[in-house]
Design a protein around this motif. Structure first.
Motif, PDB file in Angstrom:
ATOM      1  N   LEU A 286       0.829  -1.203   0.000  1.00 34.94           N
ATOM      2  CA  LEU A 286       0.000   0.000   0.000  1.00 34.94           C
ATOM      3  C   LEU A 286       0.865   1.254   0.000  1.00 34.94           C
ATOM      4  O   LEU A 286       0.545   2.251  -0.652  1.00 34.94           O
ATOM      5  CB  LEU A 286      -0.918  -0.023   1.225  1.00 34.94           C
ATOM      6  N   ALA A 287       1.969   1.220   0.737  1.00 39.45           N
ATOM      7  CA  ALA A 287       2.857   2.384   0.784  1.00 39.45           C
ATOM      8  C   ALA A 287       3.470   2.663  -0.582  1.00 39.45           C
ATOM      9  O   ALA A 287       3.599   3.820  -0.995  1.00 39.45           O
ATOM     10  CB  ALA A 287       3.962   2.158   1.822  1.00 39.45           C
ATOM     11  N   GLN A 288       3.809   1.609  -1.317  1.00 35.28           N
ATOM     12  CA  GLN A 288       4.487   1.785  -2.609  1.00 35.28           C
ATOM     13  C   GLN A 288       3.557   2.404  -3.646  1.00 35.28           C
ATOM     14  O   GLN A 288       3.957   3.279  -4.400  1.00 35.28           O
ATOM     15  CB  GLN A 288       5.010   0.433  -3.108  1.00 35.28           C
ATOM     16  N   ILE A 289       2.291   1.974  -3.685  1.00 33.55           N
ATOM     17  CA  ILE A 289       1.394   2.531  -4.694  1.00 33.55           C
ATOM     18  C   ILE A 289       0.979   3.957  -4.346  1.00 33.55           C
ATOM     19  O   ILE A 289       0.445   4.678  -5.196  1.00 33.55           O
ATOM     20  CB  ILE A 289       0.141   1.648  -4.894  1.00 33.55           C
ATOM     21  N   ARG A 290       1.232   4.367  -3.107  1.00 31.59           N
ATOM     22  CA  ARG A 290       0.966   5.757  -2.711  1.00 31.59           C
ATOM     23  C   ARG A 290       2.185   6.653  -2.922  1.00 31.59           C
ATOM     24  O   ARG A 290       2.172   7.818  -2.541  1.00 31.59           O
ATOM     25  CB  ARG A 290       0.528   5.813  -1.255  1.00 31.59           C
ATOM     26  N   GLY A 291       3.236   6.090  -3.505  1.00 29.49           N
ATOM     27  CA  GLY A 291       4.423   6.886  -3.794  1.00 29.49           C
ATOM     28  C   GLY A 291       5.384   7.020  -2.641  1.00 29.49           C
ATOM     29  O   GLY A 291       6.322   7.819  -2.706  1.00 29.49           O
ATOM     30  N   LEU A 292       5.179   6.265  -1.566  1.00 33.11           N
ATOM     31  CA  LEU A 292       6.047   6.353  -0.385  1.00 33.11           C
ATOM     32  C   LEU A 292       7.214   5.388  -0.563  1.00 33.11           C
ATOM     33  O   LEU A 292       7.251   4.295   0.010  1.00 33.11           O
ATOM     34  CB  LEU A 292       5.234   6.026   0.882  1.00 33.11           C
TER      35      LEU A 292
END
Length: 429
Positions: free
Chosen positions: A377-383
């Motif tokens: 989830l963090a990766q698809i939010r650009g984090l």
């Protein structure tokens, strides 16, 4: 329940009148006699008439539609096995169900403001009793102070118990905050009352208690049950094996070309292995395509890669920016060290600002209750990218904890498809 029953009857008669020309058709009456009890039974099973249905319009409408679908399925089942399906008009039946669903959704939308005005936002009577414990404020609840009303949990005083009973009458939930020495007295008072009684304990919040257990001569506080049950773990593992296995076969030509380019540039090893922390806090070796010069590899991960990092090779710069360097982790998925979707595993020497990750937030270890993932989830939010500050880690941790809260296969698939949009990103260096 009465309103839903009237809607079923009224809508069925109306459709019968419009389609068949007369409302009181024998087939329509038979359909009503079956549909109403079937719907009520399905509605009771699906919590269509629960407290949550009173307070949440979306929940109420969704559950009423689910109950109607179950009732329709049972109606078809009964008609099939009793060989009476030809007695029902398909157009009339489908039309009736459509009209019923629309009217039920509309009726609930109209009733919601009335329910809120008469029953309150929670549709529950909640009483908070302050008996000298930790301060507690509950929205939309009554709050009383025992010192102001001269109340005490005195089991030997029938008149005092009677006064307490007056306050507890018609309460769905009663919460008391008191010193530890009076908890037993309040517990006995609650056990003798027809209410849901709760005693505030500050340690419950501090420990993250999920429940309590009793047996074998002792009591315990349940602080962890694991985010996934056996069935969910099996489904997730099957998804991992099928996706990872298929991806390796489909990407085999690309993997071989990248491996050859890495070796040709400096004749060094193709893969870079680094210890990461995974499920149950166990360490495992993660596979990546080597993107840095052999003599400058950072096995501990203390130094994060930067935009103009002199350690990165020409091939490495390309595969890092396109996320190709992460593809060998499909092998970790097949081995069972990782999952396709989950919290990204971090190197044990990684820093957020000047602190280790687990020093920034004690909740960091919670993310190790699931297998780490190729994406999350963090990766698809650009984090993604370097954690230059503590806030960088805090944002990712919040996303990881959100992912842990209620796993579903559908959400995993959504994250996988969303990952394709962020494979190339400006924080990959």
């Amino acid at each position: 329940m009465l309103t839903d029953g009237l809607i079923i009857v009224g809508a069925s008669l109306l459709v019968s009148l419009l389609y068949l020309g007369h409302a009181y058709d024998p087939q329509t009456i038979q359909q009503i006699n079956l549909c109403v009890p079937l719907y009520w039974g399905a509605a009771l099973m699906t919590r269509t008439y629960s407290i949550q249905a009173l307070t949440s319009l979306r929940f109420s409408q969704a559950r009423s539609m689910l109950a109607m679908a179950i009732a329709l399925t049972m109606l078809i089942f009964i008609a099939f096995f009793t060989r009476s399906s030809e007695q029902f008009s398909r157009v009339s039946t489908v039309g009736s169900l459509f009209v019923i669903a629309c009217i039920m959704a509309w009726a609930r939308a109209m009733a919601q403001p009335l329910i809120r005005s008469s029953c309150g936002p929670t549709a529950q009577n909640v009483l908070v009793i302050d008996d000298g414990g930790s301060p507690v404020r509950v929205p939309h609840a009554w709050h009383i102070d025992t010192r102001e009303h001269r109340l005490r949990p005195d089991r030997s005083d029938p008149h005092m118990l009677d006064r307490l009973g007056m306050f507890l009458t018609n309460m769905d939930r009663v919460i008391v905050t008191c010193p530890q020495e009076r908890r037993k007295d309040w517990a006995l008072v609650f056990k003798g009352s027809n209410i849901c009684g709760e005693i505030v304990d500050p340690e419950v919040q501090e420990l993250g208690v999920l429940g309590a257990g009793r047996g074998n001569g002792f009591g315990s506080l349940v602080v962890s049950v694991g985010p996934l049950g056996l069935r969910a773990r099996a489904v997730k593992r099957v998804m991992d094996l099928s996706i990872a296995g298929g991806a390796i076969l489909a990407l085999a030509p690309l993997l071989m070309v990248v491996a050859l380019l890495i070796w040709l540039e400096d004749r060094g090893p193709v893969f870079f292995l680094q210890q990461r922390q995974g499920r149950n806090n166990r360490l495992f070796w993660i596979y990546k395509f080597r993107s840095m010069r052999v003599e400058k590899l950072d096995a501990s991960g203390t130094r994060s890669a930067s935009r103009d990092d002199d350690r990165i090779t020409r091939t490495g710069r390309f595969i890092r920016r396109s996320s190709i360097d992460e593809l060998p982790q499909l092998l970790n998925v097949l081995r069972g060290d990782m999952s396709i979707v989950g919290p990204r595993p971090h190197a044990i020497g990684s820093l957020a600002g000047q602190k280790r990750f687990w020093e920034v937030d004690p909740r960091y270890l919670l993310r190790h209750s699931l297998k780490p993932g190729l994406t999350g989830l963090a990766q698809i939010r650009g984090l993604r990218g370097a954690t230059d500050s503590e806030q960088d880690l805090a944002s990712r941790l919040q996303a990881d904890l959100e992912y842990l809260d209620g796993w579903t296969a559908v959400r995993d698939m959504k994250i996988i498809f969303a990952t394709f949009a962020v494979l190339v990103h400006d924080r990959a260096f």
